[in-house]
Design a protein around this motif. Sequence first.
Motif, PDB file in Angstrom:
ATOM      1  N   SER A   1      -7.549  35.080 -25.383  1.00  0.00           N
ATOM      2  CA  SER A   1      -7.301  33.864 -24.261  1.00  0.00           C
ATOM      3  C   SER A   1      -8.563  34.347 -23.213  1.00  0.00           C
ATOM      4  O   SER A   1      -9.075  33.356 -22.718  1.00  0.00           O
TER       5      SER A   1
ATOM      6  N   ASP B   1      -5.854  27.309 -27.669  1.00  0.00           N
ATOM      7  CA  ASP B   1      -5.293  28.804 -27.383  1.00  0.00           C
ATOM      8  C   ASP B   1      -3.894  28.736 -27.723  1.00  0.00           C
ATOM      9  O   ASP B   1      -2.905  28.531 -26.754  1.00  0.00           O
ATOM     10  N   GLU B   2      -3.640  29.234 -29.146  1.00  0.00           N
ATOM     11  CA  GLU B   2      -2.132  29.516 -29.356  1.00  0.00           C
ATOM     12  C   GLU B   2      -1.359  28.000 -29.162  1.00  0.00           C
ATOM     13  O   GLU B   2      -0.129  28.155 -28.726  1.00  0.00           O
TER      14      GLU B   2
ATOM     15  N   GLN C   1      -3.024  28.100 -23.366  1.00  0.00           N
ATOM     16  CA  GLN C   1      -1.982  28.850 -23.880  1.00  0.00           C
ATOM     17  C   GLN C   1      -0.663  28.368 -22.883  1.00  0.00           C
ATOM     18  O   GLN C   1       0.378  28.480 -23.453  1.00  0.00           O
TER      19      GLN C   1
HETATM   20 MG   LIG Z   1      -3.800  34.687 -25.505  1.00  0.00          MG
END
Ligand SMILES: [Mg+2]
Lengths: 250, 103
Positions: A41, A170-171, A85
């Motif tokens: 991240s 991000d994820e 995220q």
């Molecule tokens: Mg992360």
Amino acid sequence: MLKIKDLRVEIEDQEIIKGLNLEVKAGEVHAIMGPNGSGKSTLAAVLAGRDMFRVTGGKVLYNGEDLLEKSPEQRAKEGLFLGFQYPIEIPGVSMVNFLKTAVNELRKHRGQKPLSASDFLKMMREKKELVEIHSSLTNRSVNEGFSGGEKKKNEIFQMAMLEPRLAILDETDSGLDIDALRIVANGVNQLKSKETASIVITHYQRLLDYIIPDFVHVLYDGRLVKSGGKDLALLLEEKGYEWIKEEAES
Amino acid sequence: MRGAENARNFSQCDSLLLGDKCGAHTFPYIETDNSSAIVEHEATTSKIGEDQIFYCNQRGIATEDAIGLIVNGYAKEVLNKLPMEFAVEAQKLLQITLEGSVG
Ligand SMILES: [Mg+2]
Ligand SMILES: Nc1ncnc2c1ncn2[C@@H]1O[C@H](COP(=O)(O)OP(=O)(O)O)[C@@H](O)[C@H]1O
């Protein structure tokens, strides 16, 4: 499109990214995997221009220009998109207003006229269908009261609206059921062209059943310690990260 | 008013803070002359967060425009209830006060 050379990043005097190299060419999809806390991240945030992180070394070129010199909004207008995220809630600001401002800033940057209200709404309808997002969501304030899955789908919706050149997700797949996962993958695959590229940060191999990456990298302790093809993701799924840690530390 | 039996009042003070070097002090003052009156007061404080600004920036919206969006959104609920000529005036005021509030 993106060239990262020996990047070093600190927060609160602690080095998080410790000399990272990565090159992403137009047309490619890269997956970045790695255990929690390895700096995924942080890398995404630094590329997007979050100023709480301090770059202490290295270089990042985006389309041949120094990326780190540019403001976050400049990067966005040049086609860099970050799927957060943890997407942020902005009470009081409607999705429509937010996206209309964003889309028209982008058009201004490209020397295009702002979209009329009806053209904008038409575009929203089309993209909404693509990500199978509910009308009720786009009538609400940005991310306010959205469930975890709705927030993630909303990131993909915004990505579809803004049509970035380089998307960093991000994820975006974390915490999604299989249907939402398919929608996220769809969004990424729709964006794919010879002129665009994506970096997909993920914990799970399963996303990569839908998004076929050209490269898979493992980020561990601030460095990309291993790179390979899709097989690497399968190997990680099977064997976990322990062997990577041992290899990296020996 | 002394002759108003069972009067009701509700005042609300909502403050929105810009930046981290400010605070809000609200002094609600309500006077009643008739003991049957019911008065209520409520105050909230919210703040524009750095992560909200960054989220807007990441979508191509400059910080000044982002603050404008958030403040207008915040004040809209109230502005919408004002008569038209007030609403226009208030909108202008809001724009003036925002100028220079962004470092
Ligand atoms: Mg992360
Ligand atoms: N805002 C912050 N303040 C202090 N430390 C942070 C902050 N953000 C991240 N870190 C630290 O940086 C490291 C990497 O975090 P992160 O990039 O979120 O990892 P990942 O996304 O790979 O799980 C962690 O050790 C984390 O504690």
